[in-house]
Enzyme design. Structure first.
Site, PDB file in Angstrom:
ATOM      1  N   THR A 104       0.811  -1.217   0.000  1.00 54.41           N
ATOM      2  CA  THR A 104       0.000   0.000   0.000  1.00 54.41           C
ATOM      3  C   THR A 104       0.848   1.272   0.000  1.00 54.41           C
ATOM      4  O   THR A 104       1.864   1.355   0.688  1.00 54.41           O
ATOM      5  CB  THR A 104      -0.931   0.005   1.228  1.00 54.41           C
ATOM      6  OG1 THR A 104      -1.717  -1.183   1.214  1.00 54.41           O
ATOM      7  CG2 THR A 104      -1.844   1.208   1.216  1.00 54.41           C
ATOM      8  N   GLN A 162     -36.625 -11.588  25.602  1.00 54.64           N
ATOM      9  CA  GLN A 162     -36.564 -12.112  24.235  1.00 54.64           C
ATOM     10  C   GLN A 162     -35.747 -11.208  23.305  1.00 54.64           C
ATOM     11  O   GLN A 162     -35.052 -11.696  22.408  1.00 54.64           O
ATOM     12  CB  GLN A 162     -37.973 -12.286  23.684  1.00 54.64           C
ATOM     13  CG  GLN A 162     -38.021 -13.100  22.400  1.00 54.64           C
ATOM     14  CD  GLN A 162     -39.434 -13.338  21.903  1.00 54.64           C
ATOM     15  OE1 GLN A 162     -40.121 -12.392  21.527  1.00 54.64           O
ATOM     16  NE2 GLN A 162     -39.864 -14.591  21.914  1.00 54.64           N
ATOM     17  N   GLU A 210      -6.657  -5.813   3.559  1.00 55.63           N
ATOM     18  CA  GLU A 210      -6.647  -6.934   2.602  1.00 55.63           C
ATOM     19  C   GLU A 210      -7.810  -6.838   1.619  1.00 55.63           C
ATOM     20  O   GLU A 210      -8.323  -7.859   1.143  1.00 55.63           O
ATOM     21  CB  GLU A 210      -6.690  -8.300   3.308  1.00 55.63           C
ATOM     22  CG  GLU A 210      -5.688  -8.501   4.413  1.00 55.63           C
ATOM     23  CD  GLU A 210      -4.342  -7.913   4.119  1.00 55.63           C
ATOM     24  OE1 GLU A 210      -3.737  -8.319   3.122  1.00 55.63           O
ATOM     25  OE2 GLU A 210      -3.882  -7.035   4.861  1.00 55.63           O
ATOM     26  N   SER A 246      -6.431   0.096  -2.891  1.00 57.22           N
ATOM     27  CA  SER A 246      -7.146  -0.903  -3.679  1.00 57.22           C
ATOM     28  C   SER A 246      -6.639  -0.935  -5.124  1.00 57.22           C
ATOM     29  O   SER A 246      -6.654  -1.980  -5.775  1.00 57.22           O
ATOM     30  CB  SER A 246      -8.650  -0.600  -3.666  1.00 57.22           C
ATOM     31  OG  SER A 246      -9.160  -0.647  -2.349  1.00 57.22           O
ATOM     32  N   GLY A 304      -1.291   6.784  -2.574  1.00 54.24           N
ATOM     33  CA  GLY A 304      -2.186   6.864  -3.726  1.00 54.24           C
ATOM     34  C   GLY A 304      -2.494   5.529  -4.356  1.00 54.24           C
ATOM     35  O   GLY A 304      -3.041   5.463  -5.463  1.00 54.24           O
ATOM     36  N   GLY A 344     -24.876   0.952  28.680  1.00 50.87           N
ATOM     37  CA  GLY A 344     -23.898   1.983  29.041  1.00 50.87           C
ATOM     38  C   GLY A 344     -22.538   1.408  29.377  1.00 50.87           C
ATOM     39  O   GLY A 344     -21.498   2.004  29.056  1.00 50.87           O
ATOM     40  N   ARG A 371      -6.844 -13.370   2.522  1.00 52.52           N
ATOM     41  CA  ARG A 371      -8.199 -12.936   2.885  1.00 52.52           C
ATOM     42  C   ARG A 371      -8.944 -13.915   3.792  1.00 52.52           C
ATOM     43  O   ARG A 371      -9.613 -13.483   4.739  1.00 52.52           O
ATOM     44  CB  ARG A 371      -9.005 -12.641   1.611  1.00 52.52           C
ATOM     45  CG  ARG A 371      -8.636 -11.289   1.018  1.00 52.52           C
ATOM     46  CD  ARG A 371      -9.156 -11.046  -0.373  1.00 52.52           C
ATOM     47  NE  ARG A 371      -8.746  -9.702  -0.812  1.00 52.52           N
ATOM     48  CZ  ARG A 371      -8.749  -9.295  -2.065  1.00 52.52           C
ATOM     49  NH1 ARG A 371      -9.132 -10.121  -3.033  1.00 52.52           N
ATOM     50  NH2 ARG A 371      -8.370  -8.067  -2.371  1.00 52.52           N
TER      51      ARG A 371
END
Length: 378
Positions: A125, A278, A362, A131, A128, A339, A242
């Site tokens: 990577t 439930q 990945e 992917s 720019g 919380g 992957r």
């Protein structure tokens, strides 16, 4: 079909679970809070053999099959996603180009470093070029018997702690993806330096940095495969990695579900445990369904690879589904705790922060859909 683990796989699973529970989980929150690399765990991981689960048996490793590797990654991530990421990025992702394209001498040299308890990093990577691999700007120019590498990589897992790198660079940028190559680059070569350390949302105790190459000279013998093979190697490496990321996602989600389930059985509201409500039961049941579906996708992708069958689409199916599942399950785990789930004293908020990267590295969840749809529409 056989859904049972082999004796070896089950042994490794139990070893990884024991290590995660006894060594990783007790310190995970502290390392996360400090944003500090988990250096003390590396020699311990090495001693157990977990640090080198991706090293082939003929090169001094345990020689575990892909399903077994995924099982180990899941269990380590159940303890801490950052620790599991460190291991996966070193002996699996960084090693994948070597497994794919290296000759015997290159494999020996690379895996000998890992067998000394040191780490590796995969340098693909760039600012720019994430992917869009073909857009990377790092260059490698052949001068005599050496390549000279110049460029900067970003978001490199293990970037600040690795001793050896697999680096993608272009020998001719005019050729686009056809000019890409992979190289082995040792950290101690002049011109290799570590840049900015990233301050991340999750997996905070893994080392994520820039890695900079300034007139770095390496011998021709460090080229993996031949010139122009880089794009093909990168795509194959991502296919291999992957399902491992998907396994990490399953491990994080499993930990979140277990914690939320135990909390629901103990937390009292309206005179009874909230597990009796439930609304809570349905949330827990949905977690269990999604986790098991993701795990089966992971194991199928890994089984196909081990069987020598096409698995690229299953690789993306497992990664895309598991990444999204992990985000959903961990978010719901925070909701179950109410919380308290939002407080750092409880681990579920860390699980949720760690989960987000599973949809990004990945190949993002959207990239996985591009791969899947592209295959469907051929």
């Amino acid at each position: 079909m056989n859904f049972l683990l082999t004796e070896e796989q089950e042994t490794m699973r139990q070893m990884a679970r024991k290590f995660a529970e006894q060594e990783i989980a007790p310190v995970a929150l502290e390392y996360d809070e400090k944003n500090e690399f988990h250096a003390e765990l590396i020699p311990k991981l090495f001693e157990t053999g977990l640090l080198t689960v991706g090293v082939p048996e003929e090169y001094g490793g345990p020689g575990i099959d892909t399903v077994g590797q995924a099982v180990v990654m899941e269990e380590l991530a159940r303890g801490c996603a950052a620790v599991a990421t460190t291991v996966a990025a070193s002996c699996l992702l960084a090693a994948d180009p070597v497994v794919i394209a290296a000759n015997h001498e290159q494999k020996q040299r690379f895996f000998n470093v890992l067998n000394e308890g040191k780490l590796a990093a995969f340098c693909l990577t760039e600012p720019g070029a994430g992917s869009d691999v073909a857009a990377l700007k790092t260059t490698a120019k052949l001068e005599g018997d050496e390549y000279v590498i110049n460029g900067s990589k970003c978001f490199i897992t293990n970037g600040g702690v690795a001793d050896i790198f697999t680096v993608c660079a272009s020998v001719d940028r005019s050729k686009g993806h056809k000019g890409l190559c992979f190289f082995i680059v040792e950290k101690d070569r002049p011109g290799v330096s570590v840049g900015k350390k990233e301050n991340k949302l999750g997996i905070r105790s893994s080392s994520t940095t820039d890695v900079i190459f300034e007139d770095v000279r390496i011998p021709k013998e460090n080229l993996l495969g031949k010139e122009g093979d880089g794009f093909k190697i990168a795509m194959k490496a991502l296919d291999m990695s992957r399902p491992m990321v998907a396994a990490l996602a399953v491990g994080v989600a499993q930990a979140a579900m277990e914690y939320a389930t135990n909390y629901a059985k103990e937390r009292m509201a309206f005179g009874k445990p909230i597990a009796a409500l439930q609304g809570i039961q349905f949330m827990l049941a949905d977690m269990a369904m999604q986790i098991e579906a993701a795990r089966l996708l992971v194991h199928k992708a890994c089984w196909l690879k081990d069987a020598g069958l096409p698995y690229s689409v299953l690789s993306s199916l497992s990664k895309g589904f598991a990444g999204d599942m992990c985000m959903k399950v961990t978010t719901d785990a925070v909701q179950v705790l109410g919380g308290y789930g939002y407080i750092k004293e409880y681990p579920v908020e860390k699980y949720m922060r760690d989960a987000k990267i599973m949809q990004i590295y990945e190949g993002t969840s959207q990239v996985q859909r591009v791969v899947i749809a592209g295959n469907m529409l051929k």
